[in-house]
Motif scaffolding. Structure first.
Motif, PDB file in Angstrom:
ATOM      1  N   HIS A 165     -40.696  86.165 -12.744  1.00 25.91           N
ATOM      2  CA  HIS A 165     -39.321  86.340 -13.268  1.00 25.91           C
ATOM      3  C   HIS A 165     -38.319  86.512 -12.132  1.00 25.91           C
ATOM      4  O   HIS A 165     -38.714  86.682 -10.974  1.00 25.91           O
ATOM      5  CB  HIS A 165     -39.241  87.525 -14.236  1.00 25.91           C
ATOM      6  N   ASP A 166     -37.018  86.484 -12.477  1.00 28.87           N
ATOM      7  CA  ASP A 166     -35.997  86.471 -11.427  1.00 28.87           C
ATOM      8  C   ASP A 166     -35.623  87.873 -10.918  1.00 28.87           C
ATOM      9  O   ASP A 166     -34.743  88.005 -10.076  1.00 28.87           O
ATOM     10  CB  ASP A 166     -34.754  85.695 -11.883  1.00 28.87           C
ATOM     11  N   GLY A 167     -36.316  88.898 -11.428  1.00 27.53           N
ATOM     12  CA  GLY A 167     -36.030  90.264 -10.961  1.00 27.53           C
ATOM     13  C   GLY A 167     -36.394  90.476  -9.503  1.00 27.53           C
ATOM     14  O   GLY A 167     -36.021  91.482  -8.911  1.00 27.53           O
ATOM     15  N   GLY A 214     -40.324  79.687 -17.335  1.00 27.37           N
ATOM     16  CA  GLY A 214     -39.700  79.971 -18.634  1.00 27.37           C
ATOM     17  C   GLY A 214     -38.429  80.790 -18.445  1.00 27.37           C
ATOM     18  O   GLY A 214     -37.392  80.522 -19.066  1.00 27.37           O
ATOM     19  N   ASP A 215     -38.488  81.782 -17.558  1.00 27.26           N
ATOM     20  CA  ASP A 215     -37.314  82.615 -17.275  1.00 27.26           C
ATOM     21  C   ASP A 215     -36.189  81.754 -16.696  1.00 27.26           C
ATOM     22  O   ASP A 215     -35.009  81.943 -17.017  1.00 27.26           O
ATOM     23  CB  ASP A 215     -37.703  83.729 -16.289  1.00 27.26           C
ATOM     24  N   LEU A 216     -36.564  80.778 -15.861  1.00 24.80           N
ATOM     25  CA  LEU A 216     -35.557  79.907 -15.236  1.00 24.80           C
ATOM     26  C   LEU A 216     -34.920  78.947 -16.243  1.00 24.80           C
ATOM     27  O   LEU A 216     -33.706  78.718 -16.210  1.00 24.80           O
ATOM     28  CB  LEU A 216     -36.199  79.107 -14.095  1.00 24.80           C
ATOM     29  N   GLY A 263     -34.325  79.476 -19.222  1.00 25.13           N
ATOM     30  CA  GLY A 263     -33.386  80.275 -20.013  1.00 25.13           C
ATOM     31  C   GLY A 263     -31.956  80.274 -19.473  1.00 25.13           C
ATOM     32  O   GLY A 263     -31.004  80.594 -20.190  1.00 25.13           O
ATOM     33  N   LYS A 264     -31.784  79.899 -18.176  1.00 29.04           N
ATOM     34  CA  LYS A 264     -30.427  79.911 -17.592  1.00 29.04           C
ATOM     35  C   LYS A 264     -29.536  78.871 -18.269  1.00 29.04           C
ATOM     36  O   LYS A 264     -28.309  78.979 -18.248  1.00 29.04           O
ATOM     37  CB  LYS A 264     -30.453  79.664 -16.074  1.00 29.04           C
ATOM     38  N   ILE A 265     -30.163  77.833 -18.867  1.00 31.66           N
ATOM     39  CA  ILE A 265     -29.392  76.782 -19.546  1.00 31.66           C
ATOM     40  C   ILE A 265     -28.561  77.406 -20.687  1.00 31.66           C
ATOM     41  O   ILE A 265     -27.344  77.194 -20.772  1.00 31.66           O
ATOM     42  CB  ILE A 265     -30.356  75.701 -20.129  1.00 31.66           C
ATOM     43  N   GLU A 288     -30.996  83.904 -25.373  1.00 28.14           N
ATOM     44  CA  GLU A 288     -32.456  83.740 -25.260  1.00 28.14           C
ATOM     45  C   GLU A 288     -33.112  85.037 -24.780  1.00 28.14           C
ATOM     46  O   GLU A 288     -34.218  85.358 -25.177  1.00 28.14           O
ATOM     47  CB  GLU A 288     -32.801  82.556 -24.336  1.00 28.14           C
ATOM     48  N   HIS A 289     -32.391  85.804 -23.920  1.00 25.65           N
ATOM     49  CA  HIS A 289     -32.911  87.097 -23.470  1.00 25.65           C
ATOM     50  C   HIS A 289     -32.776  88.157 -24.562  1.00 25.65           C
ATOM     51  O   HIS A 289     -33.635  89.013 -24.706  1.00 25.65           O
ATOM     52  CB  HIS A 289     -32.222  87.547 -22.180  1.00 25.65           C
ATOM     53  N   LEU A 290     -31.686  88.069 -25.336  1.00 26.43           N
ATOM     54  CA  LEU A 290     -31.534  89.011 -26.462  1.00 26.43           C
ATOM     55  C   LEU A 290     -32.687  88.816 -27.441  1.00 26.43           C
ATOM     56  O   LEU A 290     -33.272  89.778 -27.953  1.00 26.43           O
ATOM     57  CB  LEU A 290     -30.194  88.789 -27.175  1.00 26.43           C
ATOM     58  N   LEU A 297     -45.570  87.308 -22.138  1.00 21.05           N
ATOM     59  CA  LEU A 297     -44.844  87.742 -20.945  1.00 21.05           C
ATOM     60  C   LEU A 297     -43.342  87.486 -21.097  1.00 21.05           C
ATOM     61  O   LEU A 297     -42.926  86.670 -21.917  1.00 21.05           O
ATOM     62  CB  LEU A 297     -45.361  86.965 -19.727  1.00 21.05           C
ATOM     63  N   HIS A 298     -42.553  88.162 -20.269  1.00 24.69           N
ATOM     64  CA  HIS A 298     -41.091  88.029 -20.335  1.00 24.69           C
ATOM     65  C   HIS A 298     -40.650  86.558 -20.361  1.00 24.69           C
ATOM     66  O   HIS A 298     -39.944  86.125 -21.260  1.00 24.69           O
ATOM     67  CB  HIS A 298     -40.479  88.776 -19.145  1.00 24.69           C
ATOM     68  N   GLY A 299     -41.081  85.789 -19.358  1.00 26.06           N
ATOM     69  CA  GLY A 299     -40.649  84.393 -19.261  1.00 26.06           C
ATOM     70  C   GLY A 299     -41.164  83.526 -20.402  1.00 26.06           C
ATOM     71  O   GLY A 299     -40.550  82.520 -20.759  1.00 26.06           O
ATOM     72  N   ARG A 346     -41.510  84.592 -23.559  1.00 23.99           N
ATOM     73  CA  ARG A 346     -40.590  84.873 -24.679  1.00 23.99           C
ATOM     74  C   ARG A 346     -39.244  84.197 -24.454  1.00 23.99           C
ATOM     75  O   ARG A 346     -38.653  83.627 -25.374  1.00 23.99           O
ATOM     76  CB  ARG A 346     -40.368  86.394 -24.825  1.00 23.99           C
ATOM     77  N   VAL A 347     -38.767  84.271 -23.209  1.00 21.69           N
ATOM     78  CA  VAL A 347     -37.467  83.658 -22.896  1.00 21.69           C
ATOM     79  C   VAL A 347     -37.531  82.150 -23.118  1.00 21.69           C
ATOM     80  O   VAL A 347     -36.600  81.557 -23.676  1.00 21.69           O
ATOM     81  CB  VAL A 347     -37.043  84.001 -21.436  1.00 21.69           C
ATOM     82  N   GLY A 348     -38.647  81.523 -22.743  1.00 22.37           N
ATOM     83  CA  GLY A 348     -38.813  80.082 -22.944  1.00 22.37           C
ATOM     84  C   GLY A 348     -38.695  79.728 -24.423  1.00 22.37           C
ATOM     85  O   GLY A 348     -37.969  78.795 -24.795  1.00 22.37           O
TER      86      GLY A 348
HETATM   87 ZN   LIG Z   1     -35.303  87.118 -17.391  1.00 22.92          ZN
END
Ligand SMILES: [Zn+2]
Length: 344
Positions: free
Chosen positions: A118-120, A165-167, A169-171, A243-245, A260-262, A264-266
């Motif tokens: 993830h991007d953290g 997947g996390d990336l 989500g930026k779209i 998507e993060h909400l 995993l976080h990414g 779910r975001v995907g």
């Molecule tokens: Zn994220």
């Protein structure tokens, strides 16, 4: 705007840690390292050797989980040591715990990711258990990021897919941000938005090649860039939207039994891109190419949990204006949307 001062990405760069720290500040002589047990067993010798060469003392803390309770316990444990800087080595949890300790003890922080999930790894945000907020909390940006590609390539492939997947989500995150600018006159930073978009596009354009370990560096650089986009924006806006909400809501309704976080975001990005009127097929294709889940079943989530998450997502963070503010959603329409993109 607070940006990382030094970023080092490459094979075996963990052996240069002493030099990396001295380059940031040659007065640093005492560091606290936060990690999990497996990571410590794997790289402690290597790190000790590198730090000794530069006469940097270290005290190692093995964290059990990523909670506020753990942060408080470690703060007491290291109080007498008066470290010059805090290092977090590991996946998301150690980096988040380290970032939070550094922030609350007013020390600088160096992020040393051992996975690209993830991007953290480069952003000023942390997610900890025991917070009264379901989303991440803003702290300080890591002063340094050292990403050892060799070490990261040894992590399970699933973590890498999650990072992609996390990336992706930026779209939708950037689309939500544009909406907030247009509808609410919210500040919108084109540079930060483009940077976040670019890190998603690089994954979409190269998704058929990315599972190859030779491309890990591309993913790591994209994750670092996305985190830096948040630093430039001064908020998580370019990296986190509807998507993060949805991902936070799914965690809430399933008691965190939801992948995993990414991942779910995907899945959230598939649904939100459909609501935004974007090409959701390309999102699905990309996720399939990187071997990330595209359905509720693959992350062991029931149909009703997806529907409930869609219904409550926006209420978890009302001040973050997204596409979910623009549509009236009830049980039936939430079900129809999730079905239309084959998530359920
Ligand atoms: Zn994220």
């Amino acid at each position: 705007m607070e940006l990382p001062r030094k970023i080092l990405v490459g094979d075996n760069v963990i052996s240069d840690l002493g030099n990396f720290i001295t380059d940031i500040d040659n007065k640093i002589s005492n560091v606290v390292i936060i990690s999990g047990e497996t990571v410590r067993n794997k790289i402690e010798k290597n790190i000790n050797k590198s730090l000794e060469k530069y006469r940097i003392k270290n005290y190692w803390v093995v964290r059990k989980d990523a909670s506020f309770e753990t942060v408080s316990r470690i703060k007491i444990e290291i109080e007498e040591l008066k470290p010059d800087i805090i290092l977090g080595i590991g996946g998301g949890k150690s980096v988040d715990v380290g970032k939070m300790i550094a922030y609350s003890t007013r020390k600088s922080f160096i992020s040393i990711p051992t996975s690209a999930s993830h991007d953290g790894i480069s952003s000023p945000f942390v997610s900890l258990k025991g917070s009264n907020k379901p989303h991440s909390i803003k702290v300080n940006t890591p002063i340094g990021i050292l990403a050892d590609i060799k070490l990261i390539s040894e992590a399970p492939c699933r973590l890498l897919s999650s990072g992609c997947g996390d990336l992706i989500g930026k779209i939708t995150a950037v689309k939500d941000w544009e909406l907030a600018r247009d509808d609410n006159n919210e500040y919108f930073g084109s540079y930060a938005a483009n940077l976040a978009n670019m890190s998603a596009k690089i994954i979409i354009e190269n998704s058929n090649k990315l599972v190859n370990r030779a491309h890990i560096r591309t993913i790591v650089e994209a994750l670092i860039s996305a985190g830096v986009a948040s630093c430039i924006a001064g908020s998580s806006r370019p990296c986190s939207g509807s998507e993060h909400l949805f991902s936070h809501a799914l965690e809430y309704v399933s008691n965190s039994n939801c992948g995993l976080h990414g991942e779910r975001v995907g899945i959230g990005t598939i649904i939100m891109s459909k609501i935004h009127g974007l090409d959701h097929e390309i999102i699905i294709k990309t996720l399939e190419n990187i071997r990330a889940p595209t359905t509720a079943k693959e992350i062991d989530v029931a149909e009703e949990q997806i529907i409930k998450s869609l219904l409550i997502a926006q209420s978890l963070r009302p001040e973050r204006y997204t596409i979910l503010n623009k549509i009236k959603m009830d049980h039936d329409s939430a079900r129809t949307i999730a079905k239309s993109v084959s998530v359920i």
